[in-house]
Design a protein around this motif. Sequence first.
Motif, short mmCIF file in Angstrom:
data_model
loop_
_atom_site.label_atom_id
_atom_site.label_comp_id
_atom_site.label_asym_id
_atom_site.label_seq_id
_atom_site.Cartn_x
_atom_site.Cartn_y
_atom_site.Cartn_z
N SER A 51 55.38 44.89 48.46
CA SER A 51 55.34 45.93 47.42
C SER A 51 53.89 46.38 47.25
CB SER A 51 55.88 45.38 46.10
OG SER A 51 55.66 46.30 45.05
N ILE A 52 53.67 47.71 47.29
CA ILE A 52 52.32 48.27 47.19
C ILE A 52 52.29 49.28 46.05
CG2 ILE A 52 50.47 49.47 48.41
CD1 ILE A 52 51.89 48.70 51.04
N LYS A 53 51.39 49.06 45.08
CA LYS A 53 51.29 49.97 43.95
C LYS A 53 49.83 50.39 43.75
CE LYS A 53 55.16 47.89 41.41
NZ LYS A 53 56.14 48.90 41.82
N ASN A 54 49.64 51.73 43.72
CA ASN A 54 48.32 52.32 43.43
C ASN A 54 47.24 51.80 44.38
OD1 ASN A 54 49.28 53.85 41.23
ND2 ASN A 54 49.12 52.05 39.88
N PHE A 55 47.58 51.75 45.65
CA PHE A 55 46.65 51.27 46.66
C PHE A 55 46.38 52.40 47.64
CE2 PHE A 55 45.46 48.90 50.52
CZ PHE A 55 44.48 48.06 50.00
N LEU A 85 47.33 38.55 52.25
CA LEU A 85 47.17 37.33 53.04
C LEU A 85 45.81 36.67 52.85
CD1 LEU A 85 48.93 38.48 56.31
CD2 LEU A 85 49.78 36.81 54.65
N GLY A 86 44.98 37.23 51.94
CA GLY A 86 43.76 36.52 51.58
C GLY A 86 42.45 37.15 51.99
N CYS A 87 42.49 38.41 52.48
CA CYS A 87 41.22 39.07 52.81
C CYS A 87 40.44 39.40 51.55
CB CYS A 87 41.49 40.35 53.60
SG CYS A 87 41.81 40.05 55.34
N ARG A 88 39.14 39.63 51.71
CA ARG A 88 38.30 39.98 50.58
C ARG A 88 38.72 41.32 49.99
NH1 ARG A 88 35.66 35.62 48.56
NH2 ARG A 88 35.03 34.28 50.29
N ALA A 89 38.64 41.40 48.67
CA ALA A 89 39.09 42.61 47.98
C ALA A 89 38.00 43.68 47.94
CB ALA A 89 39.52 42.25 46.56
N ASP A 90 38.43 44.93 47.92
CA ASP A 90 37.52 46.08 47.81
C ASP A 90 38.12 47.04 46.80
OD1 ASP A 90 35.90 48.25 48.03
OD2 ASP A 90 35.93 48.33 50.23
N SER A 91 37.49 47.15 45.64
CA SER A 91 38.04 47.98 44.55
C SER A 91 38.08 49.46 44.91
CB SER A 91 37.23 47.78 43.26
OG SER A 91 35.87 48.13 43.47
N SER A 92 37.40 49.85 45.99
CA SER A 92 37.44 51.27 46.39
C SER A 92 38.84 51.67 46.87
CB SER A 92 36.42 51.53 47.50
OG SER A 92 36.76 50.84 48.68
N TYR A 93 39.71 50.72 47.17
CA TYR A 93 41.07 51.01 47.60
C TYR A 93 41.99 51.35 46.43
CZ TYR A 93 40.65 49.86 52.54
OH TYR A 93 40.33 49.87 53.88
N ILE A 94 41.54 51.16 45.20
CA ILE A 94 42.39 51.50 44.05
C ILE A 94 42.62 53.01 44.03
CG2 ILE A 94 42.57 51.44 41.53
CD1 ILE A 94 40.76 48.97 41.57
N ARG A 95 43.87 53.39 43.87
CA ARG A 95 44.25 54.80 43.91
C ARG A 95 43.52 55.58 42.81
NH1 ARG A 95 48.32 58.11 45.81
NH2 ARG A 95 49.16 59.66 44.35
N THR A 96 43.06 56.74 43.14
CA THR A 96 42.32 57.59 42.20
C THR A 96 43.15 57.82 40.95
OG1 THR A 96 41.20 58.70 44.02
CG2 THR A 96 41.18 59.80 41.88
N GLY A 97 42.54 57.55 39.79
CA GLY A 97 43.22 57.75 38.52
C GLY A 97 43.90 56.51 37.99
N ALA A 98 44.05 55.49 38.82
CA ALA A 98 44.69 54.24 38.38
C ALA A 98 43.64 53.22 37.97
CB ALA A 98 45.56 53.67 39.49
N GLU A 99 44.03 52.31 37.08
CA GLU A 99 43.11 51.27 36.61
C GLU A 99 43.14 50.03 37.50
OE1 GLU A 99 43.83 50.38 32.56
OE2 GLU A 99 43.13 52.33 31.83
N ARG A 132 48.27 40.06 44.58
CA ARG A 132 46.83 40.38 44.49
C ARG A 132 46.68 41.59 43.58
NH1 ARG A 132 43.33 38.69 48.59
NH2 ARG A 132 41.66 39.45 47.24
N GLU A 133 45.81 41.48 42.60
CA GLU A 133 45.53 42.58 41.68
C GLU A 133 44.05 42.95 41.76
OE1 GLU A 133 46.75 41.75 37.71
OE2 GLU A 133 48.83 41.28 38.25
N LEU A 134 43.78 44.23 41.98
CA LEU A 134 42.41 44.74 41.99
C LEU A 134 42.23 45.67 40.81
CD1 LEU A 134 42.01 45.73 45.77
CD2 LEU A 134 41.65 43.50 44.71
#
Length: 537
Positions: free
Chosen positions: A6-10, A46-60, A79-81
Amino acid sequence: MINHLSIKNFAIIEDAEINFNKGLNIITGESGSGKSVVVEAMSLALGCRADSSYIRTGAEKAVIQMVAEYLHTEYVITRELSTNGKNICKINGEIVSLSQLQELTGKIADIHGQYDNQSLLDSSRHLDLVDKYEKNTIAPYKSKVSELYNSYREITARINKRQETLNELNRKKELMEFEYNEIISADLMPGEDADLTERLTEEKNKEKIYRGFEEAYNLCSGEESSILSHVNAIQSSLKDIKDISKDAAELEYEFSDIYYRLDDIISRVRRSKDRLSYSSDSLDDILGRLDTINFLKRKYGNTIDDILNYADKLKSEIGKIDNLDSDISSMLIEQERIGEMLKRTTDQLSELRKRSAASLEEKIQKELSDLKFDNAKVSIEITRMDKYTANGIDRAEFLISTNVGEPLKPLSKIASGGEMSRIMLAFKNIIGEYDGIGTMIFDEIDNGISGQTASVVGKKLLDISEKHQIISITHLPQIAALGNNNYKIIKESYGFTTNATIKHLTEHEKVEEIARLLSGDSITDVALENAKALINY
């Protein structure tokens, strides 16, 4: 196995879900549709390092959720960013660290492509792969090495601990031996101090005591008017009349008893006088002996009995230390015996590993040739470490050269993502049966290939999918046609918003998608027929 994603706002995906199945799962889509975003999302879960730049524009925040199965247990991985920089990892709703998440997901899936969580790139796992390849032969020796190594460590730890204790006790032993010898050399006798004190008193008053004994003796047994002569005269007087007087007889008897008792007492007075007269003890000798005893009392006890008891305790403790030294000698012999067995068994294990590595090299070399790496050369390098471990003394690393004239390099040094994926495919087709990873995800595996090579790659994927779940992103119809389950990434724009969705294709839709891959946007009847033929090939 991965069951659900499941992918949300990514990135460009607002809300998408995929239900994966066993076998070969193929994901296709037009260029720029978001295929790499899906892989990036799986990589994050699966455990890769997170990058907040992937957060969908306009989403928190962006949320990636994966449902996976390992050893018949289902896990929900989240995983939550957040835009504020927070990164939360959860397993079954419980917050965990990234390392805890990676420990679990490393057993569930591998991603092969441009991402960095590939188990085959981790050289620390290569020896385990060599061992598993010839598991039936190697496992018993590996188990024996582990057992001997643990035994060697255990007895070494015991020796070290015992030696530390012995070193400390030996420092105390020197003092104990000194104290023990000091007491023993004094040759103490119970009650000796009281006797010496009495003798000291006598020695200090020897002349006065002697005169008293001598005067008492003369009064008792002197030749003139002694007590003994008077008692003897009285007894004789009564003896003359005892036959005619009952009272005289009784008194004569009593005086007779007094006479003998008095004679005994006088003898004791004489002996006491004579002892003083002939004593060789000097005042200095007695004082010296008492000084010795009092010195020992101050150090070891209030009485001679206390001192002697302390000496017995010292003797017992010294004996224990000597026994400890003997125990260490026995343990050192046992340590040497175990060490020799460990070395011998480890050497045997090393030889078995070299044979396993040689056989594995040969099979991987053939797989690479099938995948059109005609000039590739693979080598499994077995080297020895500088110390033993529970796993033996060997280190293994997979090395490869993909072009003529190039030196062998570690797998992690191969630059091309597509080339890397195909090399991983060759390795996985051999070791995938026993490396314990249930799901393999391939990205860019078709980069730079076409035609017959693409068909070979597709067949390899299909072969592996019989025992492992495969998720592969591709743009080649030869590979897509072999999918057991096909998915398509669809990107759509609404005004100023772009969104990508994921669709599980029906059989008809699969034919259309493969036809598109064959002919481009314009799907012709010929393309559809070719697509059907490719699927049924």
